[in-house]
Design an enzyme around this catalytic site. Sequence first.
Site, PDB file in Angstrom:
ATOM      1  N   GLU A  15       0.852  -1.084  -0.166  1.00  0.00           N
ATOM      2  CA  GLU A  15      -0.068  -0.010  -0.035  1.00  0.00           C
ATOM      3  C   GLU A  15       0.964   1.354   0.052  1.00  0.00           C
ATOM      4  O   GLU A  15       0.427   2.331   0.441  1.00  0.00           O
ATOM      5  CB  GLU A  15      -0.912   0.021   1.132  1.00  0.00           C
ATOM      6  CG  GLU A  15      -1.702  -1.094   1.218  1.00  0.00           C
ATOM      7  CD  GLU A  15      -2.839  -1.194   2.391  1.00  0.00           C
ATOM      8  OE1 GLU A  15      -3.675  -0.124   2.271  1.00  0.00           O
ATOM      9  OE2 GLU A  15      -2.623  -1.909   3.202  1.00  0.00           O
ATOM     10  N   SER A 185      -6.682  -2.089   1.405  1.00  0.00           N
ATOM     11  CA  SER A 185      -7.140  -1.575   0.058  1.00  0.00           C
ATOM     12  C   SER A 185      -7.741  -2.658  -0.858  1.00  0.00           C
ATOM     13  O   SER A 185      -7.426  -2.479  -2.078  1.00  0.00           O
ATOM     14  CB  SER A 185      -5.831  -0.935  -0.561  1.00  0.00           C
ATOM     15  OG  SER A 185      -5.626   0.169   0.403  1.00  0.00           O
ATOM     16  N   ASP A 295     -16.674  -0.959   8.899  1.00  0.00           N
ATOM     17  CA  ASP A 295     -17.335  -1.233   7.717  1.00  0.00           C
ATOM     18  C   ASP A 295     -18.445  -2.270   8.125  1.00  0.00           C
ATOM     19  O   ASP A 295     -18.063  -3.197   8.534  1.00  0.00           O
ATOM     20  CB  ASP A 295     -16.458  -1.506   6.612  1.00  0.00           C
ATOM     21  CG  ASP A 295     -15.481  -0.374   6.173  1.00  0.00           C
ATOM     22  OD1 ASP A 295     -15.667   0.706   6.640  1.00  0.00           O
ATOM     23  OD2 ASP A 295     -14.342  -0.693   5.593  1.00  0.00           O
ATOM     24  N   GLU A 308     -15.337  -5.246   8.751  1.00  0.00           N
ATOM     25  CA  GLU A 308     -14.189  -5.058   9.276  1.00  0.00           C
ATOM     26  C   GLU A 308     -13.952  -3.473  10.001  1.00  0.00           C
ATOM     27  O   GLU A 308     -14.979  -2.906   9.809  1.00  0.00           O
ATOM     28  CB  GLU A 308     -13.015  -5.372   8.285  1.00  0.00           C
ATOM     29  CG  GLU A 308     -13.005  -4.355   7.031  1.00  0.00           C
ATOM     30  CD  GLU A 308     -11.783  -4.552   6.013  1.00  0.00           C
ATOM     31  OE1 GLU A 308     -11.652  -5.749   6.078  1.00  0.00           O
ATOM     32  OE2 GLU A 308     -11.521  -3.708   5.396  1.00  0.00           O
ATOM     33  N   ASN A 310     -11.036  -0.529  10.067  1.00  0.00           N
ATOM     34  CA  ASN A 310      -9.561  -0.019   9.800  1.00  0.00           C
ATOM     35  C   ASN A 310      -9.157   0.901  10.365  1.00  0.00           C
ATOM     36  O   ASN A 310      -9.716   1.996  10.678  1.00  0.00           O
ATOM     37  CB  ASN A 310     -10.095   0.609   8.270  1.00  0.00           C
ATOM     38  CG  ASN A 310      -8.841   0.496   7.379  1.00  0.00           C
ATOM     39  OD1 ASN A 310      -7.795   1.088   7.876  1.00  0.00           O
ATOM     40  ND2 ASN A 310      -8.941   0.481   6.014  1.00  0.00           N
ATOM     41  N   SER A 319     -11.501  10.703   0.493  1.00  0.00           N
ATOM     42  CA  SER A 319     -11.639   9.668   1.077  1.00  0.00           C
ATOM     43  C   SER A 319     -12.831   9.630   1.883  1.00  0.00           C
ATOM     44  O   SER A 319     -13.257  10.683   2.298  1.00  0.00           O
ATOM     45  CB  SER A 319     -10.477   9.166   1.883  1.00  0.00           C
ATOM     46  OG  SER A 319      -9.280   9.162   1.160  1.00  0.00           O
TER      47      SER A 319
END
Length: 358
Positions: A15, A185, A295, A308, A310, A319
């Site tokens: 990433e 990602s 999420d 999940e 993050n 974003s």
Amino acid sequence: MKTKLYVLYGGKSVEHEVSLKTAVTVLLSIDESRFEVYPVYITRDGLWCTPGRLAKEGLTVERLIARPSYRDTASSIGEILSGVMALPGPKVVMPLLHGSNGEDGTVQGLMELLNVPYVGNGVLASALALDKAMSKEILAQAGIRQTDYRVCRFDEWSSDGMAVVRDVEARIGYPCYVKPASLGSSIGISRCTNRGELRAGIQEAFAYDKKLVFEREVAGREIQVAVIGNERPLASLPGEFIHDRAFFDYESKYMDKRLTMSIPAELSAGLTERIRELAVRAYRAHGCEGLARVDFFLDGEGELFLNEINALPGFTNFSMYPVMWERTDGTSYAALIEQLIGHAVARHEDKQTIRYSR
């Protein structure tokens, strides 16, 4: 005296590019009347270096990249710590390192040893959130509903791969997803609808990690919530990306110009509050501090599943995380950065009251 802000970006991670995009946006938004900014670039090989002080005018990803003076990691870190981060005065570190070797608690542990405040989650929360398998254990203990899943380590796969495939088919079924346990990602993730795709997806995922997670697909909507804070975290209004893809992969997230955000997501008032409450519960269960994005999946029957958490979500000005806060309470991108720095300093000050001797 201005506070010295050390921004870490790049990193030994797949990433890497995502981190660079985040760093450009953050560096352009920092209030230089309050902060003296020192960018620190970590190469793909894990070497630490700095491009020096950067002017905002014309700042690009390319200008963030620097050439290290040393070829071994220890010497390069030592150079940065003794030459840049040892400058006198108040300081705070902002790690913008997505994925492994940065989001997973490793850099956070170094900051703890240095006894400097840093933005974002601590060692344990960072490690738990990035490791999807461990995160699922935490969520299960907290009584938060998830989709069916199975964990597989490389030794199990190499010993009897066919047994793993049959077990996934029996317990999870198709369509299913196979994911590297510790990555973000959507890199290395495959959506599988048959045995051939499953075997190929397993091979792909093991290229990025030695532990995998299989998950049953939940057909429906993907709802996201931004959480901020230390002891008293707050959840934003939920949001979602509007798209028509069966699998929201890396290309979809970062290259599809047709994506649109729906913030707040079109949900009933009761469901909105339930999602926000569950997001805070998951945040606290992981021991998060600073920030995280949580999420969820919402299926066609209105059933909710936590997907999940993050610990370092995407953080460009386009974003979901910063946009959700702007549309929740009007917090600007620059103000959000200052809030996160404030939480970092407050946590650090609290830790200074801990005794380390009898």
